[in-house]
Structure formats: C-alpha cells, structure tokens
Design a protein around this motif. Sequence first.
Motif, PDB file in Angstrom:
ATOM      1  N   GLY A  13       0.961  -1.078   0.044  1.00 46.18           N
ATOM      2  CA  GLY A  13      -0.044   0.001  -0.122  1.00 46.18           C
ATOM      3  C   GLY A  13       0.927   1.176   0.037  1.00 46.18           C
ATOM      4  N   GLY A  14       2.208   1.176   0.141  1.00 49.91           N
ATOM      5  CA  GLY A  14       2.974   2.346   0.046  1.00 49.91           C
ATOM      6  C   GLY A  14       3.028   3.083  -1.478  1.00 49.91           C
ATOM      7  N   ARG A  15       3.499   4.262  -1.328  1.00 49.52           N
ATOM      8  CA  ARG A  15       3.546   4.863  -2.637  1.00 49.52           C
ATOM      9  C   ARG A  15       4.884   5.484  -2.889  1.00 49.52           C
ATOM     10  NH1 ARG A  15      -1.596   8.620  -2.939  1.00 49.52           N
ATOM     11  NH2 ARG A  15      -1.108   9.342  -0.851  1.00 49.52           N
ATOM     12  N   PHE A  16       5.142   5.695  -4.225  1.00 53.82           N
ATOM     13  CA  PHE A  16       6.386   6.335  -4.795  1.00 53.82           C
ATOM     14  C   PHE A  16       6.123   7.449  -5.505  1.00 53.82           C
ATOM     15  CE2 PHE A  16      10.142   6.083  -7.890  1.00 53.82           C
ATOM     16  CZ  PHE A  16      10.725   6.910  -7.246  1.00 53.82           C
ATOM     17  N   VAL A  17       6.534   8.767  -5.056  1.00 53.79           N
ATOM     18  CA  VAL A  17       6.313   9.897  -5.938  1.00 53.79           C
ATOM     19  C   VAL A  17       7.438  10.724  -6.309  1.00 53.79           C
ATOM     20  CG1 VAL A  17       6.003  11.466  -3.704  1.00 53.79           C
ATOM     21  CG2 VAL A  17       4.932  12.345  -5.662  1.00 53.79           C
ATOM     22  N   PHE A  18       7.584  10.901  -7.510  1.00 53.96           N
ATOM     23  CA  PHE A  18       8.664  11.797  -8.006  1.00 53.96           C
ATOM     24  C   PHE A  18       8.098  12.540  -9.021  1.00 53.96           C
ATOM     25  CE2 PHE A  18       8.253   7.741 -10.429  1.00 53.96           C
ATOM     26  CZ  PHE A  18       8.502   8.222 -11.706  1.00 53.96           C
ATOM     27  N   GLY A  19       9.071  13.642  -9.414  1.00 48.77           N
ATOM     28  CA  GLY A  19       8.850  14.625 -10.570  1.00 48.77           C
ATOM     29  C   GLY A  19      10.048  14.755 -11.632  1.00 48.77           C
ATOM     30  N   THR A  20       9.731  14.723 -12.928  1.00 45.39           N
ATOM     31  CA  THR A  20      10.585  14.775 -13.786  1.00 45.39           C
ATOM     32  C   THR A  20      10.140  16.030 -14.829  1.00 45.39           C
ATOM     33  OG1 THR A  20       9.883  13.175 -15.463  1.00 45.39           O
ATOM     34  CG2 THR A  20      11.413  12.703 -13.642  1.00 45.39           C
ATOM     35  N   ARG A  21      11.134  16.536 -15.517  1.00 48.50           N
ATOM     36  CA  ARG A  21      10.959  17.636 -16.523  1.00 48.50           C
ATOM     37  C   ARG A  21      10.450  16.758 -17.638  1.00 48.50           C
ATOM     38  NH1 ARG A  21      15.864  18.779 -14.165  1.00 48.50           N
ATOM     39  NH2 ARG A  21      16.138  20.907 -13.086  1.00 48.50           N
ATOM     40  N   HIS A  22       9.198  17.245 -18.308  1.00 50.97           N
ATOM     41  CA  HIS A  22       8.910  16.679 -19.659  1.00 50.97           C
ATOM     42  C   HIS A  22       9.914  17.094 -20.727  1.00 50.97           C
ATOM     43  CE1 HIS A  22       6.256  15.075 -22.525  1.00 50.97           C
ATOM     44  NE2 HIS A  22       5.216  14.707 -21.664  1.00 50.97           N
ATOM     45  N   PRO A  23      10.358  16.064 -21.472  1.00 54.28           N
ATOM     46  CA  PRO A  23      11.284  16.443 -22.491  1.00 54.28           C
ATOM     47  C   PRO A  23      10.733  17.285 -23.533  1.00 54.28           C
ATOM     48  CG  PRO A  23      10.615  14.043 -22.705  1.00 54.28           C
ATOM     49  CD  PRO A  23      10.238  14.513 -21.207  1.00 54.28           C
ATOM     50  N   GLN A  24       9.408  17.149 -23.912  1.00 52.32           N
ATOM     51  CA  GLN A  24       9.018  18.161 -24.947  1.00 52.32           C
ATOM     52  C   GLN A  24       8.914  19.657 -24.635  1.00 52.32           C
ATOM     53  OE1 GLN A  24       4.661  16.888 -24.839  1.00 52.32           O
ATOM     54  NE2 GLN A  24       4.212  18.105 -23.195  1.00 52.32           N
ATOM     55  N   THR A  58      -0.142  17.173 -20.495  1.00 47.75           N
ATOM     56  CA  THR A  58      -0.575  17.771 -21.729  1.00 47.75           C
ATOM     57  C   THR A  58       0.670  17.822 -22.862  1.00 47.75           C
ATOM     58  OG1 THR A  58      -0.383  20.068 -21.402  1.00 47.75           O
ATOM     59  CG2 THR A  58      -2.325  18.915 -20.617  1.00 47.75           C
ATOM     60  N   GLU A  59       0.117  18.072 -24.052  1.00 43.42           N
ATOM     61  CA  GLU A  59       1.226  18.216 -25.280  1.00 43.42           C
ATOM     62  C   GLU A  59       2.219  19.317 -25.031  1.00 43.42           C
ATOM     63  OE1 GLU A  59      -0.785  18.097 -28.810  1.00 43.42           O
ATOM     64  OE2 GLU A  59      -1.235  15.924 -28.530  1.00 43.42           O
ATOM     65  N   ALA A  60       1.537  20.329 -23.906  1.00 42.58           N
ATOM     66  CA  ALA A  60       2.409  21.349 -23.849  1.00 42.58           C
ATOM     67  C   ALA A  60       2.966  21.744 -22.363  1.00 42.58           C
ATOM     68  CB  ALA A  60       1.460  22.854 -23.988  1.00 42.58           C
ATOM     69  N   GLY A  61       2.870  20.527 -21.652  1.00 37.27           N
ATOM     70  CA  GLY A  61       3.251  20.444 -20.303  1.00 37.27           C
ATOM     71  C   GLY A  61       4.846  20.560 -20.109  1.00 37.27           C
ATOM     72  N   ARG A  62       5.281  20.963 -18.920  1.00 37.11           N
ATOM     73  CA  ARG A  62       6.712  21.128 -18.593  1.00 37.11           C
ATOM     74  C   ARG A  62       7.179  19.940 -17.638  1.00 37.11           C
ATOM     75  NH1 ARG A  62       8.994  25.632 -20.834  1.00 37.11           N
ATOM     76  NH2 ARG A  62      10.898  25.273 -19.050  1.00 37.11           N
ATOM     77  N   GLU A  63       6.217  19.256 -17.098  1.00 40.10           N
ATOM     78  CA  GLU A  63       6.362  18.427 -16.008  1.00 40.10           C
ATOM     79  C   GLU A  63       5.743  17.103 -16.097  1.00 40.10           C
ATOM     80  OE1 GLU A  63       8.551  18.978 -13.109  1.00 40.10           O
ATOM     81  OE2 GLU A  63       8.787  21.202 -13.455  1.00 40.10           O
ATOM     82  N   ILE A  64       6.307  15.903 -15.431  1.00 40.65           N
ATOM     83  CA  ILE A  64       5.633  14.726 -15.414  1.00 40.65           C
ATOM     84  C   ILE A  64       5.854  14.590 -13.825  1.00 40.65           C
ATOM     85  CG2 ILE A  64       5.311  12.363 -16.028  1.00 40.65           C
ATOM     86  CD1 ILE A  64       6.946  13.287 -18.608  1.00 40.65           C
ATOM     87  N   ILE A  65       4.547  14.317 -13.049  1.00 36.09           N
ATOM     88  CA  ILE A  65       4.651  14.071 -11.524  1.00 36.09           C
ATOM     89  C   ILE A  65       3.874  12.926 -11.428  1.00 36.09           C
ATOM     90  CG2 ILE A  65       3.813  14.824  -9.442  1.00 36.09           C
ATOM     91  CD1 ILE A  65       4.244  17.490 -12.054  1.00 36.09           C
ATOM     92  N   THR A  66       4.778  11.727 -10.920  1.00 36.11           N
ATOM     93  CA  THR A  66       4.150  10.471 -10.885  1.00 36.11           C
ATOM     94  C   THR A  66       4.011  10.014  -9.527  1.00 36.11           C
ATOM     95  OG1 THR A  66       5.142  10.069 -12.832  1.00 36.11           O
ATOM     96  CG2 THR A  66       4.651   8.117 -11.600  1.00 36.11           C
TER      97      THR A  66
END
Length: 243
Positions: A129-140, A230-238
């Motif tokens: 039930g644990g979670r892993f959260v991280f962010g990365t810059r979207h390559p686009q 989105t197609e214009a986004g700068r981040e991917i937060i997972t």
Amino acid sequence: MFSDAEAAALYDVINPWDPARFPEAGFCTELVMAAGAVLDLGCGTGSMLHHARALGHTGRLVGLDPDQGMLDRARRRTDIEWVHGVAADAAWAGEFDLATMTSNAFQCLITDDELRASLTAIRTSLRDGGRFVFGTRHPQARAWENWNPSKAFDIEGAAGRPLRMWHEVESIVGDVVTFTETTAERDDTVLRVDRASLRFLDVPALASFLTEAGFTVEDQYGDWHRGPVTEAGREIITIARPS
C-alpha cells in the motif's frame, strides 16, 4: 575557492522548501505529513524532512543522498536518519509508507541498469500500500535550451556573498543532457564548476521502467497543482504503488 559546504548552503538559498511559495513543496509536504514512515531519496540538504519534523511529523524520516556536503548540512537535525548512498543502495525491506524523489532527482538516474536497480530497491523498501512519488521535466519542453551563459543570474550566498551563476550544455546524447553549473564572483571570476547529467524520459518510457520494476502508476500529473499531462506541459509528476 568555493567549498562543498558553501555550495550546500547556497543550494538552500536558491531552493528553499516553502509550501506557501512553491507548489512542489506543498504537494510533497501534504503526502509526507500523511505518511507514517518516509524515505527521501536524493534528499540533498534535507530541507523537506526538516520542514516535516518542524511541522510536527512524529514518524520515521530517512534521507539518503550521495553528496556528502549536502548530507553534512542535512545533519543539523539529529532527529532524522541520514544515509550516504544512491537510490540503488537502499537496503530496506517493507519499512516505508512513502518514498520520494523531489527536485527532479529522478533524472539523475542515467543508465537503464541504474534505473532498474534503483526502482527495484525503492519498491522493496515500501510496505504494501506504500507509494512512490517523483517529478521529472517533460522532454517536450526542452528545458535545456535555456541552460546557457546568457541566462546567468545574480544571487547572494548564504552569508550575503554576491555571486553569479550560469549553466551551459556540453552534450545531448539520446535522452541524456550533460551540462555544467558555474558559480562565480560578480565580475565573472570562476569559483567552482560542477558537471551533471540528467535523463529526460517521456510518459511511455517512465511507464515501461515502472512496470518492469513492479510498480503501477496510480496518478500522473502535468504540474504540481494536479493538472493533466498535456502536449504543452513542462512536468511529469508520478505517484506509483507496488503492483
């Protein structure tokens, strides 16, 4: 001319952990405060965990980082566990409710083998039930196009020392960008040059590595306000959980 300790102190000046001002800090602080045991991978100077403890977090907080200078600064608080190492070194089994990688630290995992070993170790460290959260810059968004000396900025160091900083891309090989960060006096006298590489993975590539490591993506956002990717986004937060 500019020590590791000075660099760590400057990092806190440039990147203060302030949920009222920075949405990433608000997003992650909310998750940390709701978790009983937290592992912060790539914890840097420990500012997120310092903040959580100051807010009254009473559970287990562990920070792991490969930079000794950063950890030395993090250890100003002794009521948090500090561990020297990289994500793949995480040797805990089922001990944490939440694992985090903030400030795009996930992008420091460069090779496929490094990614696989790190994700496996992170998954093993989590409880059911644990979670892993991280962010990365979207390559686009091609953030690296702004990493050049023309974007130099002036700042005062931790002790009020006037400084100038800039970044410069050295190479782009596939999805890996290698660049330098220069710290200088205001007259451009160079004090320190640090080199780093970051990997820019898109959504399908992230999903592939996570699935292979035994994770399921629970939520994914295009910004720290929980907007869609989105197609214009700068981040991917997972936010991922063990499958």
